[in-house]
Structure formats: structure tokens, C-alpha cells
Design an enzyme around this catalytic site. Structure first.
Site, PDB file in Angstrom:
ATOM      1  N   GLY A  78      -2.929  28.339 -27.604  1.00  0.00           N
ATOM      2  CA  GLY A  78      -1.379  28.631 -27.758  1.00  0.00           C
ATOM      3  C   GLY A  78      -0.656  27.535 -28.195  1.00  0.00           C
ATOM      4  CB  THR A  79      -0.721  24.016 -27.917  1.00  0.00           C
ATOM      5  OG1 THR A  79      -0.460  23.857 -26.552  1.00  0.00           O
ATOM      6  CG2 THR A  79       0.004  22.709 -28.570  1.00  0.00           C
ATOM      7  CG  ASN A 158       5.585  28.307 -18.754  1.00  0.00           C
ATOM      8  OD1 ASN A 158       6.418  28.519 -19.449  1.00  0.00           O
ATOM      9  ND2 ASN A 158       5.542  27.172 -18.119  1.00  0.00           N
ATOM     10  CG  HIS A 208      -6.668  28.588 -20.967  1.00  0.00           C
ATOM     11  ND1 HIS A 208      -5.987  27.948 -19.715  1.00  0.00           N
ATOM     12  CD2 HIS A 208      -5.977  28.048 -22.033  1.00  0.00           C
ATOM     13  CE1 HIS A 208      -4.933  27.267 -20.189  1.00  0.00           C
ATOM     14  NE2 HIS A 208      -4.987  27.289 -21.662  1.00  0.00           N
ATOM     15  CB  THR A 244     -17.430  26.154 -38.460  1.00  0.00           C
ATOM     16  OG1 THR A 244     -17.912  25.626 -39.587  1.00  0.00           O
ATOM     17  CG2 THR A 244     -18.499  27.192 -38.003  1.00  0.00           C
ATOM     18  CB  CYS A 332       5.117  13.449  -9.613  1.00  0.00           C
ATOM     19  SG  CYS A 332       5.394  11.801  -8.903  1.00  0.00           S
TER      20      CYS A 332
HETATM   21  C1  LIG Z   1       3.958  29.935 -22.040  1.00  0.00           C
HETATM   22  C2  LIG Z   1       3.118  28.833 -22.740  1.00  0.00           C
HETATM   23  N1  LIG Z   1       3.017  28.630 -24.037  1.00  0.00           N
HETATM   24  C3  LIG Z   1       1.872  27.866 -24.538  1.00  0.00           C
HETATM   25  C4  LIG Z   1       0.837  27.464 -23.649  1.00  0.00           C
HETATM   26  C5  LIG Z   1       0.017  26.571 -24.096  1.00  0.00           C
HETATM   27  O1  LIG Z   1      -1.271  27.202 -24.339  1.00  0.00           O
HETATM   28  P1  LIG Z   1      -2.767  26.253 -24.500  1.00  0.00           P
HETATM   29  O2  LIG Z   1      -3.001  25.696 -23.157  1.00  0.00           O
HETATM   30  O3  LIG Z   1      -3.671  27.350 -24.866  1.00  0.00           O
HETATM   31  O4  LIG Z   1      -2.408  25.525 -25.464  1.00  0.00           O
HETATM   32  C6  LIG Z   1       1.135  27.804 -22.296  1.00  0.00           C
HETATM   33  C7  LIG Z   1      -0.033  26.926 -21.392  1.00  0.00           C
HETATM   34  O5  LIG Z   1       0.403  26.834 -20.204  1.00  0.00           O
HETATM   35  C8  LIG Z   1       2.018  28.343 -21.933  1.00  0.00           C
HETATM   36  O6  LIG Z   1       2.198  28.672 -20.384  1.00  0.00           O
END
Ligand SMILES: Cc1ncc(COP(=O)(O)O)c(C=O)c1O
Length: 406
Positions: A78-79, A158, A208, A244, A332
Site C-alpha cells: 500500500g505504501t 484504518n 496483507h 521481476t 508511545c
Molecule cells: C489505510 C492504509 N494505507 C496504507 C497502509 C500501508 O500498507 P502497506 O503495509 O501494504 O505498505 C496501511 C497499513 O496499515 C493502511 O492501513
């Protein structure tokens, strides 16, 4: 209270990550051994892997309702998908240097836009939310202009599970000629998504979070959307993401997408019922606590409950001793407990934000597990409140709370 070693653990931290389903592991295994070919090779070893990747791409396409399989670009998570989308949108529109996002996005958006603002002359507008975590749409409208390169709003939060009305938000962005990106990492596989019926141009996903392997994600890129790759290299992903392909992980994500799609309607019903049981039970038995987020439009698996006058980290440790894994809304850092940026943006008082605990369910969560949480949490909270300087024997004492302590 029992020691964690004596009890079967209860995992309620599925927004952090999920267990890889056994069927997913099984589907992946051959791609670590006999099916080791490089999908780009023209010989049989490569062709077989190439076929498996095409199948996985189709499964993900079907899960999100994409019109074409080439609208899916596999990434490392996601990042990376978020970074790719925002940077691409800025590069393809050099005359526009503004980004609009919300104050409650994941750090995978917020730390990127902070960087862009500080180092790359990008103007960033962070739109606020109300006490239920709902976006201030009027403020959003005000910030849209012909300088807006990209708007990025998450599908579902999240921490609280609050769902944004992304389709309408995307339509507004298009009225100003801006691209629309959606971080749907927490929504994909949990709620129905049909991107082709929306105005979304780009959408981030992460394997994941839906019982697939870690280190893999995808970016949906609507056909015709102008794009610049973040990662240049070989011709993989039609030249849009060199390197790849991680074939075992992609096959795993394909299987996870297939499974999520097959049982989604049933899973939503079950998880919603269990989540509601958890919330109603805790609010009734604990006192001085409340559920955060939008009660009407929220993920079926996510429940962040703010327990007033105690600290989340202490609750988490006690929960862990009781064999229950959850997470807190605070981080924390070097001895100081900072409430989460999401709860702060929602204007949740310090006294409550400090004690916020996120329980995130999965389709594997059982009623017995929820009953266990309901049985142990009231005792944990009562024990901690007795020790809290912000709590007095005759009840809550908010006036004792010293914000400087935060
Ligand atoms: C809303 C949201 N965006 C992006 C991410 C990041 O995803 P990744 O861990 O696959 O990089 C997360 C992970 O917790 C998330 O909850």
C-alpha cells in the site's frame, strides 16, 4: 487473569495485518519451487508463471470491479502504491502543484505529503473531519481549484473504520480537472468495491490486509489515466513498475482476492454482528467509554473504543497478558503518550483519546472470542482506573486530568 501461555490467543488486530489463509499458502508454494521461472522469459518455465500472474491479476480485477486487467499494477504494498499515485499525478500535471488530502489519512499518505510540502514546493491542504470522523466536504470544495493536481482520500479509515463517500469526492475533483486517488488498503476485500462505476483514477491496495502475503500490493490505474512510474527498470507491468514480479506473492494475492469475493456478503453479516455485540457489551459493562467513528458508515470489522481516564498502552499490556491482541490509538514515543492523529482530528478529548483501543475482526473471528473479550475487559479497565490519577473512587474526575501530561 490467565497468563497468555495458558490460553488460546484471540487475534483482534486484523487492520494491522491478517493471517495468511492456508489455501493462499498452498497456492503460493509451487511458485517457490518447481514453478520458479521468470514470467518475462519466453520458454515454458516463464510462460507457466506468466499464466499464473495473469490469472491472479484477473482475480484482483474482479474483486474491485476493474474493467480491464491491465488496470492493475502490482507493487510492494500500500505504501508504494500511495507514493506512486501521488508522485505520478504531480509529474503529469506540471502546471498544478497542489494536493488535497484529509487529516486522518494513514502515514503512508501523510508523511509523503509532509515531505512534498517541505522539500518539493507542493502546497498541501489537509481537510478536517467532524467528531464522527466524517469529512468536512464544504472545506474540501473550498480548496479545490485549477491548481489542484491530485486529491487523495481514503476509502475507509484504518483506526475508526469510518468510510468516506469517495465516489462523490472523486466527481468533485474531476469538476476541477484534478486526478483522484483513493487509499483503499483497509476497504478492499472487506466491503464491495466496483471501481468502474466510480470516478476514481487510482486506487491503492495491500495484500496483507486481506489474508494474502506481506510485501505485496497493487495500484489500480484507470485506463487512459496519465502516469509516470515511480520505479523504472524492465518492461514488467507494461513498463509502469520495473522489477521481476514477486510471483509467489502475486499468486497468493490472487487466491486471497478470489476467496474474499466468494464469501464477502456472508463475512460482512457475521463480522457486523460480532462487532456490534462487542461494542454493545463493552459500553454496557464498562461505563465511561464510547465507540468512535461513524455509526452509520463504518467497516464491518473495525471498532475503536475510547476508555476514559486510563492509558491505551496499559490496557494493551493487560489484554496481551490475557491472550488478546488488539492495538491502541496512541503511539508511545520516548516516554510521552501522544494520542493518535486520527482521534485528535476528530476532537476527541485527551482523557478519552489516550485510552482508545482498536479491536479489528476478521472473517475468522468467532463468537467465543468476542465473549472472552467481553469477560476480561471490564476487569482490566476497573483495575487500571483504580490506579489512575485521573479517576476518583466516586467516579470520573476529568478536572484532575492534566493535559500537560500528554
Ligand atoms: C489505510 C492504509 N494505507 C496504507 C497502509 C500501508 O500498507 P502497506 O503495509 O501494504 O505498505 C496501511 C497499513 O496499515 C493502511 O492501513
Amino acid at each position: 487473569m490467565k497468563d497468555m501461555t495458558e490460553v488460546t490467543p484471540v487475534y483482534l488486530d486484523n487492520n494491522a495485518t491478517t493471517r495468511v489463509w492456508p489455501e493462499v499458502v498452498e497456492a503460493m508454494l509451487p511458485y517457490f519451487s518447481e514453478q520458479f521461472g521468470n514470467a518475462s522469459s519466453i520458454h515454458a518455465f516463464g510462460a507457466e508463471v506468466g499464466g499464473a500472474l495473469r490469472q491472479a491479476r484477473r482475480s484482483l480485477q474482479e474483486l474491485i470491479g476493474a474493467e480491464f486487467d491491465h488496470e492493475i499494477i502490482f507493487t510492494s504494498g500500500g505504501t508504494e502504491s500511495n507514493n506512486t499515485a501521488i508522485r505520478s499525478a504531480l509529474q503529469v500535471q506540471p502546471g498544478r502543484n497542489e494536493v488535497i488530502t484529509s487529516a486522518v489519512e494513514h502515514p503512508a499518505i501523510l508523511s509523503l505529503v509532509d515531505w512534498l510540502e517541505k522539500h518539493e514546493d507542493v502546497v498541501v491542504h489537509r481537510i478536517g473531519v467532524d467528531k464522527l470522523g466524517r469529512l468536512d466536504i464544504d472545506a474540501y470544495r473550498e480548496k479545490l481549484s485549477d491548481k489542484t493536481a491530485v486529491v487523495s482520500f481514503m476509502w475507509a479509515n484504518n483506526e475508526t473504520g469510518t468510510i468516506f463517500p469517495v465516489d462523490g469526492l472523486a466527481e468533485l475533483a474531476h469538476q476541477h480537472g484534478a486526478l483522484f486517488h483513493c487509499d483503499a488498503v483497509q476497504a478492499v476485500g472487506k466491503v464491495p468495491i466496483d471501481v468502474k462505476s466510480t470516478d476514481i483514477d487510482m486506487m491503492s491496495m495491500s495484500s496483507h490486509k486481506l489474508h494474502g502475503p506481506k510485501g505485496l500490493g497493487a495500484l489500480y490505474l484507470k485506463k487512459g489515466t496519465r502516469f509516470r512510474p515511480l520505479q523504472r527498470g524492465g518492461h514488467q507491468e507494461r513498463g509502469r513498475r520495473g522489477g521481476t514480479e514477486n510471483a509467489p506473492a502475486i499468486v497468493g494475492l490472487g487466491k486471497a482476492a478470489e476467496m474474499a469475493r466468494a464469501s464477502m456478503a456472508e463475512d460482512i453479516k457475521r463480522m457486523t454482528a460480532l462487532r456490534d455485540k462487542l461494542e454493545t457489551g463493552l459500553v454496557a459493562s464498562v461505563g465511561h467509554c464510547f465507540v468512535t467513528g461513524d455509526p452509520l458508515d463504518r467497516l464491518p470489522n473495525t471498532s475503536t473504543i475510547a476508555f476514559e481516564y486510563i492509558e491505551g498502552e496499559a490496557i494493551l499490556l493487560k489484554l496481551n497478558q490475557a491472550g488478546i491482541a488488539a492495538s491502541s490509538g496512541s503511539a508511545c514515543t520516548s516516554g510521552s503518550l501522544e494520542p493518535s492523529h486520527v482521534l485528535r482530528a476528530m476532537d476527541i478529548p485527551f482523557t478519552a483519546a489516550h485510552g482508545a483501543i482498536r479491536f479489528s475482526l476478521s472473517r475468522e473471528t468467532t463468537e467465543e472470542e468476542i465473549d472472552r473479550v467481553l469477560a476480561v475487559v471490564p476487569e482490566i479497565i476497573a483495575g487500571l482506573r483504580v490506579m489512575s490519577p485521573f479517576w476518583s473512587a466516586d467516579g470520573a474526575s476529568p478536572e484532575n486530568f492534566d493535559p500537560a501530561y500528554a
